[in-house]
Each structure stands twice: as C-alpha cells, then as structure tokens.
Design an enzyme around this catalytic site. Structure first.
Site, mmCIF file in Angstrom:
data_model
loop_
_atom_site.group_PDB
_atom_site.id
_atom_site.type_symbol
_atom_site.label_atom_id
_atom_site.label_comp_id
_atom_site.label_asym_id
_atom_site.label_seq_id
_atom_site.Cartn_x
_atom_site.Cartn_y
_atom_site.Cartn_z
ATOM 1 N N GLU A 192 15.333 -1.427 5.743
ATOM 2 C CA GLU A 192 14.664 -0.563 6.721
ATOM 3 C C GLU A 192 14.743 -1.122 8.142
ATOM 4 O O GLU A 192 13.739 -1.307 8.822
ATOM 5 C CB GLU A 192 13.213 -0.315 6.288
ATOM 6 C CG GLU A 192 13.155 0.400 4.956
ATOM 7 C CD GLU A 192 11.770 0.875 4.531
ATOM 8 O OE1 GLU A 192 10.780 0.365 5.073
ATOM 9 O OE2 GLU A 192 11.698 1.762 3.655
ATOM 10 N N GLU A 229 15.245 3.775 -2.627
ATOM 11 C CA GLU A 229 13.780 3.748 -2.764
ATOM 12 C C GLU A 229 13.269 5.168 -2.684
ATOM 13 O O GLU A 229 13.577 5.891 -1.733
ATOM 14 C CB GLU A 229 13.113 3.021 -1.591
ATOM 15 C CG GLU A 229 13.065 1.542 -1.665
ATOM 16 C CD GLU A 229 12.274 0.931 -0.510
ATOM 17 O OE1 GLU A 229 11.216 1.473 -0.114
ATOM 18 O OE2 GLU A 229 12.732 -0.094 0.005
#
Ligand code: BG6
Length: 469
Positions: free
Chosen positions: A168, A368
């Site tokens: 991220e 995810e």
C-alpha cells in the site's frame, strides 16, 4: 457467460506478519514501527491487542498452513518481517535465525503446493531506522532497504517467484499513515506538500530499485509495487462532488498506479507540484521507468468505497490542497457498513477493477479483500459468520463478473485474512478470519474454523462457481 474462473487462477489468503506472528522478542528480532506504534484509535475501535501475542502465528504457523491446505489454497501472501532479518536495519549481514524461520515457512508452503507471495515491507520497518533517519524521509533508508531486499531475495530466489515490493505504497505520504507505512513523521517546519512529495519519490524509488533488482536476479520473477484502492464517489451525484472525487482518485490512486505501471508522474500531479511551487523537473525517474517496463501485473487491496463532498469551488490550489489533504471521506448512507463504518460496495469494487484494467492493461491481482466483524456473544455465534460469507460472496461475484462480463484480466484473489489477526490499529475485536483464534477471550490460541472456512473451501473447489448459487 462462464460463471467461474480458469483453473490456473490463484486462490488463497493474505496476512501481514507483524499483525499475525507475535513473538516480538525472540531470536534477535528488532522492534519495528508496528510494535511501537502509538495507536490513534480508529473510529469505533473496541480493544487493543498485544503485538507480542497477536495470533501466535510465529509458533503455530504449521497448524495454520495445514488449515490453508485443507482450504485448497494455491497461494498465500506473507511479509518477511524486515526487523527479523535486519533487527536495526543497519546490520551488514542478515540475522540467520530470521532467515531460518522464513525458510521453514516457505518450505512448508511449497511442500503443500502453495505458492508463496512475499511482501518486502508491510508495516515492519525497524524502529531504529524510523528514529535515527525519520524513515523514508531520508535517502539513507532507501539504501538500507535496498541492501535488505537484495539479501532477502538472494536467499529465497530459488523458491519465491512472486514479490510485492511495498505494501500500500499510496498511503505512505499522508501524515495519518506515514509512520506505520514509511517510518516517517512530518517535521514541523515542512509543509504537507513537501513531505508528500519527498515520501512519494523516496518510497517509489526504493520500490522501483527493488523491482529492477528482483527481475535481474530471480528467474521468471513476478514482481510489482502495490496500492490500496478504495475509490471516492460523488456525494449525492452532485457535479461539483464528481470533480472532487476525480481529483481525490487522481491523487490517492492513479498517481501511484502510474508510477508503478508507467514510471511517470501523472499530468495532474505535475501541475499540482508546479502550482505548489515544487520543482520536480530534476527528479530522476529513470529507475522508475525501467522498473515499470518489467512489471507484469498490478497487485491491489480493496475493501470499501467512500463518498466525498466538495466544500469549495476547487478553482485555486489552496482549495485543492485543502480537499486533498484534509477532506474526510464519508461512508455512503445508501450502503451497509461494518461496525467501523467500512462500506460494503461490491459494485464499486467491480467498477474499480474495470477502471484499473482499462487504464493500465495489466492483469490485476487482488492481494487483500475482506471484512472486519465483531465476534458474537457466544462462540457458536462467532463461528456462524454469515455476514462474512455474504460479503465475500458479493465481492467474489463482482470480481468474476468483471472478468467474464467486462473483460478484466485478474490472476488471483487472496482473502484478508484466513485467520483472525490484529488490525492495523492493533485491534483483535475487528476479526477478519475464516478461522477463529481464541486469544482475547481465554488466551488458549486454539484455532477453530468458522462457517466461512467451509464456504471458502467450496469457492475454491468450484473455481468460484458457488457464488452464483
Ligand atoms: C490494509 C493493510 O490496509 O488493510 C492491512 O495492508 C490491514 O495490513 C488491512 O490490516 C485491513 O485494515 P484494518 O485497519 O482493518 O486492519
């Protein structure tokens, strides 16, 4: 229309090891930014678990991997914890005990026919680097990260093909996440824009360098940076809010996806920097460009969507800065949400997949996706997690529709997370797992599969077909 995915699709799960392992003090491991994070509680936060205990994955991972085999996983995403390998981040050679631990884990995965997908930084920078250098605000940390990556990759190159250089990365330059994601805190004399730009450049340079190294070193490497994608939409469909949403998505997502997939700054970002008086023309993007040519897929995490409202006309850079740095996006009133206000928006998810594929034309990898739910009043209630099944059913269907109806290429789906683990805010009550871990209640660490465990097993067996039942 085909109502399932191809047989080579990667089905599995993902964790961040600092949120699962526990055992923070053993075999030479150094403290990292997650261990030492002083949590500003998330809205709705209930509890705070201990990183030293977490899910005790460090000691019970074999049991967990056995459960994943039973589920039929073909892939499992882990993070090799930076501070287990380089406890302070400055050691010239790796901590052998740290390597040995991941050797065992990776060998066990391979013996079970499960492909390891390895993240190289996931909330685990050694605290020492954060304290001494202010993390990725310093270029020295780029070099130390590069040395860490080179040693890890050399060690595992014969067994690991899939690498994610940075978890991220698009959250790193924002004040609210910069310590956890990049080990950096904005100095008081530095503007938000300057900090944003320095962190964006340094983290993406580190990631690009890692991509270049890995593709040169690992035969048939599959490597990329990674972003989280939670698009903002216009509140009430108002055109002014549409503009705000476009700017927000440009700044939070496309800027970073462009850096990974094209090795360039977006035109929106170039203009934003110029208007803020930041000279970016001398930024050397050559390593970004060479890395982008080697990237063969785009890994993403996606959980929810938000709505945004423009409070100003957005016709000056001051107003745009205010929007980009200080607007709090809201949960849409039309959508259901979990206890923490994370919306459930499978159609928004499909739209994100369509949009990203059409922009970058690279296979996507969902590394995810999941929902945090509170455990029930009784164990029986906790195990009967129909809301989790419902969430994944909708999101997996949206993904398969994106593939088979909209033409998006997706190579895999990794559910967050196969076992209960601590949240990024160290909360144990926000449970994502298919497997219940009896930590908060009695501390037995017993693993008990929930109803969703058996349902996800069926998803994998039917190549997703069961979501259409
Ligand atoms: C992602 C992170 O942001 O979302 C994970 O990569 C994190 O580490 C997950 O746990 C879910 O978020 P949270 O805050 O509910 O744990």
């Amino acid at each position: 229309m085909e109502k399932k995915v191809a047989s080579n699709f990667l089905w599995g799960g993902a964790v961040s090891n600092v949120q699962a392992e526990g055992s923070t003090e053993v075999y030479g491991k150094g403290h990292n930014v997650y261990d030492d994070l002083v949590v500003i509680p998330e809205k709705g936060q209930i509890s705070q678990g201990s990183t030293n205990i977490a899910s005790n994955h460090y000691r019970q991972y074999k049991e967990d991997l056995q459960l994943f085999k039973e589920l039929g996983f073909s892939a499992y995403r882990i993070a090799i914890v930076w501070s287990r390998i380089h406890p302070t981040g400055e050691e010239e050679t790796p901590n052998e005990a740290g390597l040995a631990f991941y050797d065992d884990m990776i060998n066990d995965l391979l013996s079970k026919g499960i492909e390891p997908i390895v993240s190289l930084v996931h909330f685990d920078m050694p605290t020492h680097l954060a304290e001494k250098y202010n993390g990725f605000l310093s270029t020295e940390v780029i070099d130390l990260y590069s040395r860490h990556v080179e040693q890890v990759v050399e060690h595992f190159k014969d067994r690991v093909k899939y690498w994610i250089t940075y978890n991220e990365i698009n959250t790193a330059p924002f004040d609210a996440h910069s310590y956890l994601v990049a080990g950096a805190q904005r100095p008081i004399d530095m503007s938000e824009v300057e900090f944003f730009h320095e962190i964006t450049y340094n983290t993406n340079l580190a990631s690009a360098r890692a991509i270049n190294f890995i593709t040169d070193t690992v035969e048939d490497a599959k490597v990329s940076g990674m972003i989280t994608v939670n698009y903002a939409k216009a509140k009430d469909g108002d055109p002014k809010n549409h503009l705000a949403a476009t700017m927000y998505n440009e700044f939070n997502f496309y800027l970073f996806a462009d850096l990974i997939c094209k090795g360039e700054y977006t035109s929106f970002y170039q203009n934003f920097l110029s208007l803020n008086g930041i000279n970016y023309l001398n930024d050397d993007l050559s390593e970004f460009k060479s890395a982008a040519k080697k990237v063969t897929y785009l890994p993403i995490s996606g959980y929810q969507t938000r709505v945004i409202e423009a409070k100003t006309k957005l016709d000056s850079i001051e107003e745009i800065n205010e929007l980009l740095f200080h607007t709090v996006t809201e949960a849409s009133e039309e959508l259901a949400a979990n206890h923490w206000g994370w919306t459930i928006d499978p159609i928004g998810f499909r739209q994100e997949l369509d949009d990203l594929y059409s922009r970058y034309q690279l296979p996507l990898f969902i590394v995810e996706n999941g929902i945090g739910l509170q455990e029930g009043a009784t164990l029986e209630e906790t195990l009967n997690d129909l809301d989790r099944i419902d969430y994944h059913k909708q999101y997996i269907k949206a993904m398969i529709d994106a593939m088979n109806v909209d033409g998006v290429v997706i190579m895999g789906y990794l559910l967050w997370s196969p076992i209960d683990i601590l949240s990024s805010h160290k909360e144990m009550e926000k449970r994502y797992g298919l497997v219940y871990i009896d930590e908060m209640k009695n501390g037995t660490m017993k693993r008990i599969p929930k109803k969703s465990f058996y349902w996800y097993k069926k998803v994998i067996e039917t190549q997703g077909g069961v979501v259409y039942d």
